[in-house]
Scaffold this motif. Sequence first.
Motif, PDB file in Angstrom:
ATOM      1  N   VAL A 204       7.066   6.511  -7.018  1.00  0.00           N
ATOM      2  CA  VAL A 204       5.969   5.570  -6.818  1.00  0.00           C
ATOM      3  C   VAL A 204       6.001   4.500  -7.899  1.00  0.00           C
ATOM      4  N   GLU A 205       6.208   4.926  -9.149  1.00  0.00           N
ATOM      5  CA  GLU A 205       6.252   3.957 -10.248  1.00  0.00           C
ATOM      6  C   GLU A 205       7.409   2.976 -10.086  1.00  0.00           C
ATOM      7  N   THR A 206       8.539   3.460  -9.626  1.00  0.00           N
ATOM      8  CA  THR A 206       9.672   2.561  -9.387  1.00  0.00           C
ATOM      9  C   THR A 206       9.306   1.457  -8.408  1.00  0.00           C
ATOM     10  N   LEU A 207       8.637   1.834  -7.326  1.00  0.00           N
ATOM     11  CA  LEU A 207       8.223   0.810  -6.356  1.00  0.00           C
ATOM     12  C   LEU A 207       7.199  -0.139  -6.969  1.00  0.00           C
ATOM     13  N   MET A 208       6.267   0.390  -7.719  1.00  0.00           N
ATOM     14  CA  MET A 208       5.237  -0.450  -8.329  1.00  0.00           C
ATOM     15  C   MET A 208       5.860  -1.537  -9.203  1.00  0.00           C
TER      16      MET A 208
ATOM     17  N   GLY B 230      11.609   5.718  -1.169  1.00  0.00           N
ATOM     18  CA  GLY B 230      11.675   4.558  -2.054  1.00  0.00           C
ATOM     19  C   GLY B 230      12.810   3.623  -1.698  1.00  0.00           C
ATOM     20  N   LYS B 231      13.971   4.178  -1.368  1.00  0.00           N
ATOM     21  CA  LYS B 231      15.109   3.333  -0.995  1.00  0.00           C
ATOM     22  C   LYS B 231      14.818   2.555   0.283  1.00  0.00           C
ATOM     23  N   PHE B 232      14.290   3.226   1.294  1.00  0.00           N
ATOM     24  CA  PHE B 232      13.962   2.547   2.542  1.00  0.00           C
ATOM     25  C   PHE B 232      12.907   1.462   2.308  1.00  0.00           C
ATOM     26  N   ALA B 233      11.960   1.752   1.422  1.00  0.00           N
ATOM     27  CA  ALA B 233      10.897   0.785   1.150  1.00  0.00           C
ATOM     28  C   ALA B 233      11.442  -0.472   0.488  1.00  0.00           C
ATOM     29  N   LEU B 234      12.336  -0.314  -0.479  1.00  0.00           N
ATOM     30  CA  LEU B 234      12.908  -1.482  -1.147  1.00  0.00           C
ATOM     31  C   LEU B 234      13.751  -2.308  -0.179  1.00  0.00           C
ATOM     32  N   ASP B 235      14.487  -1.637   0.689  1.00  0.00           N
ATOM     33  CA  ASP B 235      15.258  -2.364   1.712  1.00  0.00           C
ATOM     34  C   ASP B 235      14.319  -3.139   2.636  1.00  0.00           C
TER      35      ASP B 235
ATOM     36  N   LEU C 161       0.862  -1.183   0.000  1.00  0.00           N
ATOM     37  CA  LEU C 161       0.000   0.000   0.000  1.00  0.00           C
ATOM     38  C   LEU C 161       0.895   1.228   0.000  1.00  0.00           C
ATOM     39  N   LEU C 162       0.876   1.976  -1.091  1.00  0.00           N
ATOM     40  CA  LEU C 162       1.698   3.172  -1.232  1.00  0.00           C
ATOM     41  C   LEU C 162       0.823   4.389  -1.009  1.00  0.00           C
ATOM     42  N   ILE C 163       1.107   5.133   0.056  1.00  0.00           N
ATOM     43  CA  ILE C 163       0.254   6.243   0.479  1.00  0.00           C
ATOM     44  C   ILE C 163       0.905   7.571   0.102  1.00  0.00           C
TER      45      ILE C 163
END
Length: 302
Positions: free
Chosen positions: A215-219, A141-146, A49-51
């Motif tokens: 956001v697109e990168t995470l998606m 985004g970096k923290f999310a991917l980690d 879930l990306l807020i």
Amino acid sequence: MYGFQQVLRGMANPSLAVREVNRLYHTQLGRQTGNPRGIDVFEEDWDNLLILDACRYDMFEEQHSLPGTLESRISKSSHTSEFLKSNFADRDLRDTVYVTASPMYYRNKDRLNAQLHDVINVWQDLGWHDEYRTVLPETVGKFALDAAEEHSDKRLVVHFLQPHYPFIGPTGRHHFDLDQLNFEWDSALTGDMGISDEVLWTAFRENLDVVLPHVETLMTKLQGKTVVTADHGQMIGERSAPLPVTDYGHPPGLYTEQLVKVPWLIYENGPRRDITAESAAREDADVSDETVQDRLADLGYL
């Protein structure tokens, strides 16, 4: 839900006074906390879930070019603190990792009493950008991917700050002094801001443009079903209700369409993850009250 100082300010200014009357209407004379028409985000179907913070549905619909299917939802909240209380409070969320650029969860964690597997406070020292007085979306985004790599069997909630103030696009940097930590949307309502609605709209749109690529990168990198949404929307000079005062910002306790209609963009990337619940991974590191207050002030909350 809102403080005595807000009531005093409302009494001192006609526009703020009308807002307080509208707030009483929306909250049933203060008896109701949160929008009863809103969804419970943890009852919805997603792996990630990306807020986006303070992102209106209409603005997102016009500007985004992200993959997936766009729908809308009604939020329980018009303010991040309400969003957290309405969705997180007293919940067993040990199957979830929350990566957040906002200090709001940390500020309210004892009252929320939520059980999460992990909370990653990106807004602390390593993630905070001192020049822009916010957390940049690439950092989130970096923290999310980690976090996704470390917790591959957990639901992932990623809370960006943009398009919320501070404005980090060219228009916002030109018109708003980030060294002045007393920004309030109420000053637009009372006519004291001295900034046109057109400039506000442009600055807000640019803040959304800044975050969308990340956001697109995470998606495209996160496995499973991803939903892009917002905790609440934003008013920029529209008429509130039931009393038709021109309003700004996202004050708690007002549930106009601009404030509670949010995007719900659905995108599937590969197989769904197997989600499991576990006990908390670690204790939150202590952060000084002064640091929390400074971060909230920089973001226009105080």
